[in-house]
Design a protein around this motif. Structure first.
Motif, mmCIF file in Angstrom:
data_model
loop_
_atom_site.group_PDB
_atom_site.id
_atom_site.type_symbol
_atom_site.label_atom_id
_atom_site.label_comp_id
_atom_site.label_asym_id
_atom_site.label_seq_id
_atom_site.Cartn_x
_atom_site.Cartn_y
_atom_site.Cartn_z
ATOM 1 N N SER A 187 0.836 -1.197 0.000
ATOM 2 C CA SER A 187 0.000 0.000 0.000
ATOM 3 C C SER A 187 0.873 1.249 0.000
ATOM 4 C CB SER A 187 -0.917 0.015 1.228
ATOM 5 O OG SER A 187 -0.142 0.129 2.412
ATOM 6 N N ARG A 188 0.277 2.376 -0.315
ATOM 7 C CA ARG A 188 1.002 3.640 -0.279
ATOM 8 C C ARG A 188 1.084 4.104 1.172
ATOM 9 N NH1 ARG A 188 -1.289 7.358 -5.126
ATOM 10 N NH2 ARG A 188 0.577 8.553 -4.591
ATOM 11 N N ASN A 213 11.850 3.532 -2.124
ATOM 12 C CA ASN A 213 11.301 4.616 -1.306
ATOM 13 C C ASN A 213 11.905 5.932 -1.727
ATOM 14 O OD1 ASN A 213 13.619 5.447 0.825
ATOM 15 N ND2 ASN A 213 13.722 3.229 0.442
ATOM 16 N N VAL A 214 11.266 7.026 -1.322
ATOM 17 C CA VAL A 214 11.831 8.361 -1.491
ATOM 18 C C VAL A 214 11.975 8.982 -0.108
ATOM 19 C CG1 VAL A 214 10.964 8.745 -3.811
ATOM 20 C CG2 VAL A 214 9.534 9.356 -1.850
ATOM 21 N N LEU A 215 12.899 9.915 -0.004
ATOM 22 C CA LEU A 215 13.232 10.549 1.270
ATOM 23 C C LEU A 215 12.799 12.005 1.259
ATOM 24 C CD1 LEU A 215 14.876 10.500 4.012
ATOM 25 C CD2 LEU A 215 16.864 11.205 2.627
ATOM 26 N N PHE A 216 12.216 12.445 2.390
ATOM 27 C CA PHE A 216 11.852 13.860 2.518
ATOM 28 C C PHE A 216 12.154 14.340 3.929
ATOM 29 C CE2 PHE A 216 9.356 17.557 3.407
ATOM 30 C CZ PHE A 216 9.344 18.260 2.212
ATOM 31 N N HIS A 217 12.967 15.402 4.015
ATOM 32 C CA HIS A 217 13.143 16.109 5.292
ATOM 33 C C HIS A 217 13.595 17.525 5.012
ATOM 34 C CE1 HIS A 217 17.536 15.895 5.112
ATOM 35 N NE2 HIS A 217 17.500 14.582 5.030
ATOM 36 N N ALA A 233 2.972 12.387 -4.520
ATOM 37 C CA ALA A 233 1.668 12.884 -4.958
ATOM 38 C C ALA A 233 1.128 12.119 -6.158
ATOM 39 C CB ALA A 233 1.758 14.373 -5.291
ATOM 40 N N ASN A 234 2.013 11.754 -7.096
ATOM 41 C CA ASN A 234 1.521 11.101 -8.318
ATOM 42 C C ASN A 234 1.607 9.579 -8.284
ATOM 43 O OD1 ASN A 234 4.223 10.425 -8.884
ATOM 44 N ND2 ASN A 234 4.507 12.132 -10.294
ATOM 45 N N GLY A 235 2.091 9.025 -7.161
ATOM 46 C CA GLY A 235 2.108 7.574 -7.026
ATOM 47 C C GLY A 235 3.334 6.897 -7.594
ATOM 48 N N THR A 236 4.314 7.672 -8.048
ATOM 49 C CA THR A 236 5.554 7.078 -8.543
ATOM 50 C C THR A 236 6.240 6.263 -7.454
ATOM 51 O OG1 THR A 236 5.844 8.957 -10.034
ATOM 52 C CG2 THR A 236 7.777 7.562 -9.645
ATOM 53 N N ALA A 237 6.150 6.749 -6.212
ATOM 54 C CA ALA A 237 6.734 6.052 -5.068
ATOM 55 C C ALA A 237 5.632 5.652 -4.100
ATOM 56 C CB ALA A 237 7.746 6.948 -4.364
ATOM 57 N N LEU A 256 -2.406 8.192 2.504
ATOM 58 C CA LEU A 256 -1.229 7.384 2.820
ATOM 59 C C LEU A 256 -1.443 6.699 4.166
ATOM 60 C CD1 LEU A 256 1.572 9.994 1.944
ATOM 61 C CD2 LEU A 256 0.879 8.052 0.545
ATOM 62 N N ASN A 257 -1.163 5.407 4.233
ATOM 63 C CA ASN A 257 -1.127 4.727 5.525
ATOM 64 C C ASN A 257 0.074 5.260 6.300
ATOM 65 O OD1 ASN A 257 -3.356 3.161 4.891
ATOM 66 N ND2 ASN A 257 -2.125 1.494 4.049
#
Length: 330
Positions: A187-188, A213-217, A233-237, A256-257
């Motif tokens: 799942s996302r 995965n992608v990283l955000f901070h 946002a677009n579901g690529t990850a 998102l879960n």
């Protein structure tokens, strides 16, 4: 209770006619389209304040421009020229997202919130306010009125967070179990860490385990931030590893879960994380060990000493908030 229910729209309009603010905690976290629709129906031209200082959502595809609704970071909260210009442009209202962050200065912007109240009071024309809360922990506290320059407010909404947790004896076992959990679920989801370093280490570990995965901070360059937000946002990850800096973009992200590598520092923080589900059924799964509790207190102490006027009071409040969360999570 949806933000765009006719009853809610009528309530906000009626309250604004009486120069009364609205404090609302919707059952489900609204999308940007919900916020724009509500703002346009109640105020017309509106400024929406995100809780952080990060990149603006219009920089990635999920943030669509709106002719009458402008999204701004919290950097404009105490900017008198900005509000004077907004008034001249016909702005009639403010939407304040994640309004509970004003309470404990969790993002260091408490003085800005208080300055906003002074600015509103000095304006020749009334600017209405809708303060959106992620949860109900603070929504009925009258002390909030002074932060926002309110003489009266309508409070509405009720939601709760379900905490699902598993405790481990050490960090290695926690990470191994979290990795297995993520591998078994396609799942996302968004996985939250307490620090940037933890997020980076977890992202690397999951990548080595074959979990894309992608990283955000907040420490990333603007290009990497926009890339991660766009991918989420677009579901690529399917999986985004993040710190709380991601939470200001909740209205612009799909459902998102939510998973926590460690524990949140308060029920309010947990509520903001689970708002990413955009569902009344909010659930936060936590993988943590005893060291995570110590780390939360250490981070809080460092923040209190550097950014608050009364570190002792801040730490007492933070310990109380953490204790209430632990009683619910255990």
């Amino acid at each position: 209770m949806n933000l765009c229910d006719n009853e809610i729209l009528n309530l906000i309009s009626a309250a604004n006619d009486e120069q009364c603010d609205c404090f609302i905690s919707p059952d489900a976290s609204p999308y940007v389209s919900d916020i724009c629709r509500c703002a346009e129906n109640t105020f017309g031209k509106t400024v929406v304040i995100l809780s952080g200082h990060g990149t603006m959502p219009t920089e990635f595809s999920a943030g669509k421009s709106h002719p009458n609704v402008t999204f701004q970071t919290s950097s404009v909260l105490s900017d008198l020229p900005f509000w004077e210009d907004s008034l001249n442009r016909g702005v009639n209202g403010i939407f304040l997202l994640n309004a509970e962050t004003a309470k404990h200065s969790e993002y260091g912007f408490m003085r800005n919130y208080q300055r906003l109240g002074d600015i509103r009071a000095s304006m020749p024309k009334h600017i209405g306010l809708v303060a959106l809360f992620s949860g109900t922990e603070h929504i009925t506290e009258t002390s909030f009125l002074s932060y926002f320059g309110s003489k009266g407010a309508v409070t509405l909404g009720k939601n709760t967070v379900k905490l699902d947790s598993e405790i481990f004896t050490c960090e290695r076992d926690r990470i191994n179990s979290l990795s297995s959990f993520l591998s078994a679920d396609d799942s996302r989801r968004a996985v939250f860490c307490s620090t940037r370093r933890e997020a980076e280490n977890l992202s690397d570990r999951l990548t080595k385990n074959g979990i894309a995965n992608v990283l955000f901070h907040g420490g990333l360059c603007e290009g990497d931030k926009i890339g991660a937000l766009t991918a989420a946002a677009n579901g690529t990850a399917n999986t985004i590893i993040a710190t709380k800096s991601l939470l200001q973009y909740t209205p612009f992200l799909p459902p998102l879960n939510t998973v926590c590598c460690g524990i949140p520092y308060s029920l309010s923080h947990a509520s903001r994380i689970t708002a990413l589900s955009h569902s009344p059924k909010r659930k936060l799964t936590c993988f943590y060990c005893s060291d995570d509790v110590k780390q939360i207190l250490k981070i809080s102490q460092s923040y209190a000493e550097s950014y608050t006027d009364n570190p002792v009071l801040f730490m007492n409040e933070r310990r109380d908030s953490l204790l209430r969360l632990l009683k619910k999570i255990i």
